[in-house]
Design an enzyme around this catalytic site. Structure first.
Site, PDB file in Angstrom:
ATOM      1  N   LYS A 116      32.306  38.319  53.030  1.00  0.00           N
ATOM      2  CA  LYS A 116      32.697  38.598  54.406  1.00  0.00           C
ATOM      3  C   LYS A 116      34.123  39.104  54.366  1.00  0.00           C
ATOM      4  CE  LYS A 116      30.280  36.029  57.659  1.00  0.00           C
ATOM      5  NZ  LYS A 116      29.767  34.722  57.944  1.00  0.00           N
ATOM      6  N   ASP A 233      44.604  49.308  49.036  1.00  0.00           N
ATOM      7  CA  ASP A 233      44.435  47.872  49.283  1.00  0.00           C
ATOM      8  C   ASP A 233      44.094  47.146  47.991  1.00  0.00           C
ATOM      9  OD1 ASP A 233      44.492  45.595  50.817  1.00  0.00           O
ATOM     10  OD2 ASP A 233      42.474  45.828  51.632  1.00  0.00           O
TER      11      ASP A 233
HETATM   12  N1  LIG Z   1      29.309  45.652  45.824  1.00  0.00           N
HETATM   13  C1  LIG Z   1      29.529  44.346  45.944  1.00  0.00           C
HETATM   14  N2  LIG Z   1      28.941  43.463  45.120  1.00  0.00           N
HETATM   15  C2  LIG Z   1      29.162  42.134  45.253  1.00  0.00           C
HETATM   16  N3  LIG Z   1      29.969  41.596  46.192  1.00  0.00           N
HETATM   17  C3  LIG Z   1      30.589  42.427  47.037  1.00  0.00           C
HETATM   18  C4  LIG Z   1      30.418  43.848  46.963  1.00  0.00           C
HETATM   19  N4  LIG Z   1      31.154  44.421  47.932  1.00  0.00           N
HETATM   20  C5  LIG Z   1      31.756  43.430  48.578  1.00  0.00           C
HETATM   21  N5  LIG Z   1      31.436  42.230  48.052  1.00  0.00           N
HETATM   22  C6  LIG Z   1      31.893  40.921  48.514  1.00  0.00           C
HETATM   23  O1  LIG Z   1      32.104  40.995  49.918  1.00  0.00           O
HETATM   24  C7  LIG Z   1      33.455  40.707  50.247  1.00  0.00           C
HETATM   25  C8  LIG Z   1      33.879  41.573  51.426  1.00  0.00           C
HETATM   26  O2  LIG Z   1      33.741  42.943  51.079  1.00  0.00           O
HETATM   27  P1  LIG Z   1      34.865  44.007  51.423  1.00  0.00           P
HETATM   28  O3  LIG Z   1      36.172  43.571  50.821  1.00  0.00           O
HETATM   29  O4  LIG Z   1      34.380  45.346  51.030  1.00  0.00           O
HETATM   30  O5  LIG Z   1      34.897  43.836  53.020  1.00  0.00           O
HETATM   31  P2  LIG Z   1      36.081  44.232  54.041  1.00  0.00           P
HETATM   32  O6  LIG Z   1      35.659  43.850  55.416  1.00  0.00           O
HETATM   33  O7  LIG Z   1      36.419  45.667  53.844  1.00  0.00           O
HETATM   34  O8  LIG Z   1      37.221  43.289  53.501  1.00  0.00           O
HETATM   35  P3  LIG Z   1      38.781  43.237  53.905  1.00  0.00           P
HETATM   36  O9  LIG Z   1      38.916  42.114  54.862  1.00  0.00           O
HETATM   37  O10 LIG Z   1      39.480  42.957  52.586  1.00  0.00           O
HETATM   38  O11 LIG Z   1      39.137  44.576  54.462  1.00  0.00           O
HETATM   39  C9  LIG Z   1      34.234  40.958  48.971  1.00  0.00           C
HETATM   40  O12 LIG Z   1      35.394  40.183  48.907  1.00  0.00           O
HETATM   41  C10 LIG Z   1      33.225  40.570  47.882  1.00  0.00           C
HETATM   42  O13 LIG Z   1      33.252  39.184  47.656  1.00  0.00           O
END
Ligand SMILES: Nc1ncnc2c1ncn2[C@@H]1O[C@H](COP(=O)(O)OP(=O)(O)OP(=O)(O)O)[C@@H](O)[C@H]1O
Length: 388
Positions: A116, A233
């Protein structure tokens, strides 16, 4: 809203009888439960509407299918083959912010949350035809009414489409539903770098372990920068490790394309990783900002601590602006030298990702050169040394 909560002791408050909870005991290794629980729940048990819990889980997040811990569990908790599950009743758990639209995702079976972020939920899924696992990042269309977020997400997709590198998560497809936008990508089965570090009893890595990981981060960055892409980031949470400790850079939500002759004023990233030029609102070409953030990451990996710390964002920024930090006594000189070249307050003279790859510490695999004495805790006042 959470329909029920887990207390620190792992007991469930506000239970209702219809649905199921899996209580997982005996966790097997130091990886975060999130990956294993997702795998276990859906590969091996595959029951809908389950909640995974343990008496010793402290830091858990909630979704309709499982409680997933945000932080790694104690390494002493056994899991995997030795895991035992107990199913107990629980209240309806299907109320989540990102209800998937199964009709638009009809090529996939969608399982539990695996992560998340601030704006998106990431779910584990299986491609029905190939049975290949993938991760689906879900943005609600409502949140995309925010024009800045929408622009960032569109850019994230555009950039992911351009990228093909072993150390960067692969993009598969984007799917637009009525309620959500879905980014389907490679599933990185493993653990975030942050959780990997937290799970270590020493809370840091050896120089050789660090070098193995950091080199891959630098390779991913050198590739992006070569393609005029800045991630913007870079932080521990956005470096995912697979089960063989291969690095996969994730979350291109702040990424942008830059042109060599055009500088931009940007103010994004995570405060503890922000380069001085961002904090000072100076125009930047982009890549040096990623390199700085990677330097913070390197520092954290080898020391277990941030170079610039403070209780508030302002204090952290003041320290970055002041530019002084202390490296511990036991770091090798080559490692210190690399940190110093990266945490150079001047983005123009700061080492590039490409040059990091040919730095002696990297070429030597992080092995401490026996002829070089430890740094003896050099006090590096970067502004004094590099800016005057
Ligand atoms: N391709 C993937 N495979 C496994 N886990 C993933 C993958 N992409 C994301 N995650 C998990 O999901 C979490 C959230 O994804 P992501 O960081 O892309 O979301 P975000 O909303 O952009 O986050 P942020 O709050 O950092 O902007 C990551 O910290 C990771 O644990």
């Amino acid at each position: 809203m959470r329909p029920s909560t887990i207390t620190r002791k792992g007991t469930i408050r506000k239970r209702a009888p219809e649905k199921k909870i899996i209580i997982v005991h005996n966790l097997d290794d130091s990886y975060s439960l999130s990956d294993h629980s997702a795998g276990l729940l859906h590969d091996e048990i595959a029951m809908p509407n389950l909640v995974c819990s343990s008496p010793r889980l402290e830091n858990v997040s909630f979704n309709s299918k499982a409680y997933i811990p945000k932080a790694p569990l104690s390494p002493s908790l056994p899991f995997g083959p030795k895991a035992k599950a107990r199913i107990i009743p629980c209240k309806d758990l299907s109320d989540t912010a990102h209800n998937v639209e199964m009709d638009v995702l009809d090529n996939y079976n969608v399982w539990s949350d695996i992560g998340k972020g601030s704006y998106a939920v990431v779910k584990l899924a299986t491609h029905k035809q190939t049975m290949m696992k993938c991760a689906i990042k879900i943005y609600s269309k409502k949140s995309l009414e925010n024009p800045t977020l929408k622009k960032n997400v569109m850019r994230e997709i555009k950039i992911l489409k351009k990228i093909d590198h072993n150390n960067i998560v692969k993009f598969y497809e984007e799917i637009s539903g009525v309620n959500n936008l879905y980014i389907v990508m490679e599933y990185v089965k493993g653990i975030s770098l942050n959780n990997h570090l937290v799970a270590k009893s020493t809370k840091k890595l050896t120089e050789t372990e660090t070098c193995d990981i950091f080199k891959q981060v630098a390779e991913a960055l050198a590739y992006c920068h070569e393609k005029n892409i800045t991630h913007r980031d870079i932080k521990m949470e956005n470096v995912q490790l697979d089960l063989n400790f291969n690095v996969k850079l994730i979350d291109f939500g702040f990424a942008t394309c830059f042109s060599n002759d055009k500088k931009t004023l940007i103010f994004c990233g995570s405060p503890t990783y922000m380069a001085p030029e961002i904090i000072n609102h100076q125009a930047s070409s982009g890549p040096p900002v990623d390199v700085w953030a990677a330097g913070i990451l390197l520092f954290v990996l080898v020391t277990g601590d941030f170079p610039f710390k403070g209780n508030t964002e302002k204090r952290v920024f003041d320290k970055v602006k002041k530019g002084s930090y202390k490296v511990p006594d036991d770091l090798s000189r080559p490692c210190c030298d690399l940190i110093r070249s990266i945490l150079d307050p001047n983005p123009i003279t700061r080492i590039t990702a490409k040059d990091i790859l040919i730095h002696p510490w990297i070429l030597n695999g992080g092995n401490i050169d026996l002829h070089s004495s430890p740094s003896k805790g050099d006090y590096i006042d970067v502004f004094d040394e590099d800016c005057n």
